[in-house]
Design a protein around this motif. Sequence first.
Motif, PDB file in Angstrom:
ATOM      1  N   UNK A 113       0.817  -1.220   0.000  1.00  0.00           N
ATOM      2  CA  UNK A 113       0.000   0.000   0.000  1.00  0.00           C
ATOM      3  C   UNK A 113       0.853   1.274   0.000  1.00  0.00           C
ATOM      4  N   UNK A 114       2.029   1.196   0.575  1.00  0.00           N
ATOM      5  CA  UNK A 114       2.901   2.385   0.661  1.00  0.00           C
ATOM      6  C   UNK A 114       3.799   2.523  -0.570  1.00  0.00           C
ATOM      7  N   UNK A 115       3.691   1.594  -1.512  1.00  0.00           N
ATOM      8  CA  UNK A 115       4.542   1.561  -2.713  1.00  0.00           C
ATOM      9  C   UNK A 115       6.024   1.540  -2.324  1.00  0.00           C
ATOM     10  N   UNK A 116       6.313   0.848  -1.244  1.00  0.00           N
ATOM     11  CA  UNK A 116       7.688   0.845  -0.725  1.00  0.00           C
ATOM     12  C   UNK A 116       8.665   0.144  -1.664  1.00  0.00           C
ATOM     13  N   UNK A 117       8.211  -0.945  -2.312  1.00  0.00           N
ATOM     14  CA  UNK A 117       9.139  -1.660  -3.201  1.00  0.00           C
ATOM     15  C   UNK A 117       9.503  -0.854  -4.445  1.00  0.00           C
ATOM     16  N   UNK A 118       8.510  -0.320  -5.196  1.00  0.00           N
ATOM     17  CA  UNK A 118       8.929   0.494  -6.353  1.00  0.00           C
ATOM     18  C   UNK A 118       9.755   1.712  -5.957  1.00  0.00           C
ATOM     19  N   UNK A 119       9.498   2.235  -4.759  1.00  0.00           N
ATOM     20  CA  UNK A 119      10.294   3.377  -4.294  1.00  0.00           C
ATOM     21  C   UNK A 119      11.723   2.919  -4.028  1.00  0.00           C
ATOM     22  N   UNK A 120      11.855   1.777  -3.377  1.00  0.00           N
ATOM     23  CA  UNK A 120      13.191   1.273  -3.035  1.00  0.00           C
ATOM     24  C   UNK A 120      13.980   0.915  -4.290  1.00  0.00           C
ATOM     25  N   UNK A 121      13.274   0.330  -5.274  1.00  0.00           N
ATOM     26  CA  UNK A 121      13.950  -0.064  -6.520  1.00  0.00           C
ATOM     27  C   UNK A 121      14.026   1.094  -7.510  1.00  0.00           C
ATOM     28  N   UNK A 122      13.378   2.201  -7.190  1.00  0.00           N
ATOM     29  CA  UNK A 122      13.332   3.386  -8.048  1.00  0.00           C
ATOM     30  C   UNK A 122      12.912   3.007  -9.474  1.00  0.00           C
ATOM     31  N   UNK A 123      11.790   2.297  -9.543  1.00  0.00           N
ATOM     32  CA  UNK A 123      11.313   1.776 -10.829  1.00  0.00           C
ATOM     33  C   UNK A 123      11.083   2.908 -11.837  1.00  0.00           C
ATOM     34  N   UNK A 124      11.737   2.849 -12.989  1.00  0.00           N
ATOM     35  CA  UNK A 124      11.530   3.897 -13.987  1.00  0.00           C
ATOM     36  C   UNK A 124      10.296   3.661 -14.854  1.00  0.00           C
ATOM     37  N   UNK A 125       9.644   2.530 -14.690  1.00  0.00           N
ATOM     38  CA  UNK A 125       8.452   2.237 -15.484  1.00  0.00           C
ATOM     39  C   UNK A 125       7.610   1.182 -14.801  1.00  0.00           C
ATOM     40  N   UNK A 126       6.390   1.055 -15.273  1.00  0.00           N
ATOM     41  CA  UNK A 126       5.470   0.040 -14.729  1.00  0.00           C
ATOM     42  C   UNK A 126       4.994  -0.822 -15.885  1.00  0.00           C
ATOM     43  N   UNK A 127       4.980  -2.133 -15.762  1.00  0.00           N
ATOM     44  CA  UNK A 127       5.438  -2.903 -14.610  1.00  0.00           C
ATOM     45  C   UNK A 127       6.963  -3.017 -14.575  1.00  0.00           C
ATOM     46  N   UNK A 128       7.494  -3.427 -13.448  1.00  0.00           N
ATOM     47  CA  UNK A 128       8.918  -3.698 -13.318  1.00  0.00           C
ATOM     48  C   UNK A 128       9.076  -5.058 -12.649  1.00  0.00           C
TER      49      UNK A 128
END
Lengths: 164, 73
Positions: A113-128
Amino acid sequence: MKKLLSIFLLSIALFAAPRVGDDAVKFELPDIYAQNKSLKSESLHGKVVLLNMWASWCSGCQEEMPLFVQLQSEFSRSEFEIVLANIDNEAKNGIDFLSKVDAKRSLKTLYDSQKSLPKAYQCPGMPSSFLINQNGKIVDVYIGSLDTDGISKLKQTIKKLLGK
Amino acid sequence: MKKVTILLLFALFISACSDKLVRVMPYEKEYFAQDKMSLSPISERAEQEGHIFLIREASAGGESSFQGGCGCR
């Protein structure tokens, strides 16, 4: 001056996104279907893991999901597991979408819910997606949705990691 | 000299963070993905208008879940 420089370099390293060869980010997230149960990343050690960050509103995520269901069915969950981290604002949206493509709940789905994983991985796109080996190291990174060709290449990499 | 070095390092540090501060990250675009955020009710037209909007505004990644375009396609 040397101290200052090392602090500066350290701060840059702290902001750097994890790359191939780095340790995967540790996490503890609830299961999307039973949010009182959570999964720790440590419990995945010893398995090859495909960590996928997705959302029901992302068209690319919708396209690759049936391919993931098929891919998981080709491997035993004790050696290879697809772990989905849903980042919808409401878990219900993710569950509704999954009920259409993965009614048997064959994919391990967590709710971030906090989007912690994409934040941690600094995802440049979705999906990753991140392929993680048995030792918890990132082996490959896939930005954007995987098509059938991408999945076949991924399958080869998984087999190589499993020594098959 | 020391003050200048600290200021330079601080400026470099802040500028490195600025992209993340001003840009909507791909995983934060749930509201952008909603139908009501579309520029036009006709999907084909909305796509074209969105593309033109991106070029005109030189904005990056505001209309899809993936990154922005350069308008060269």
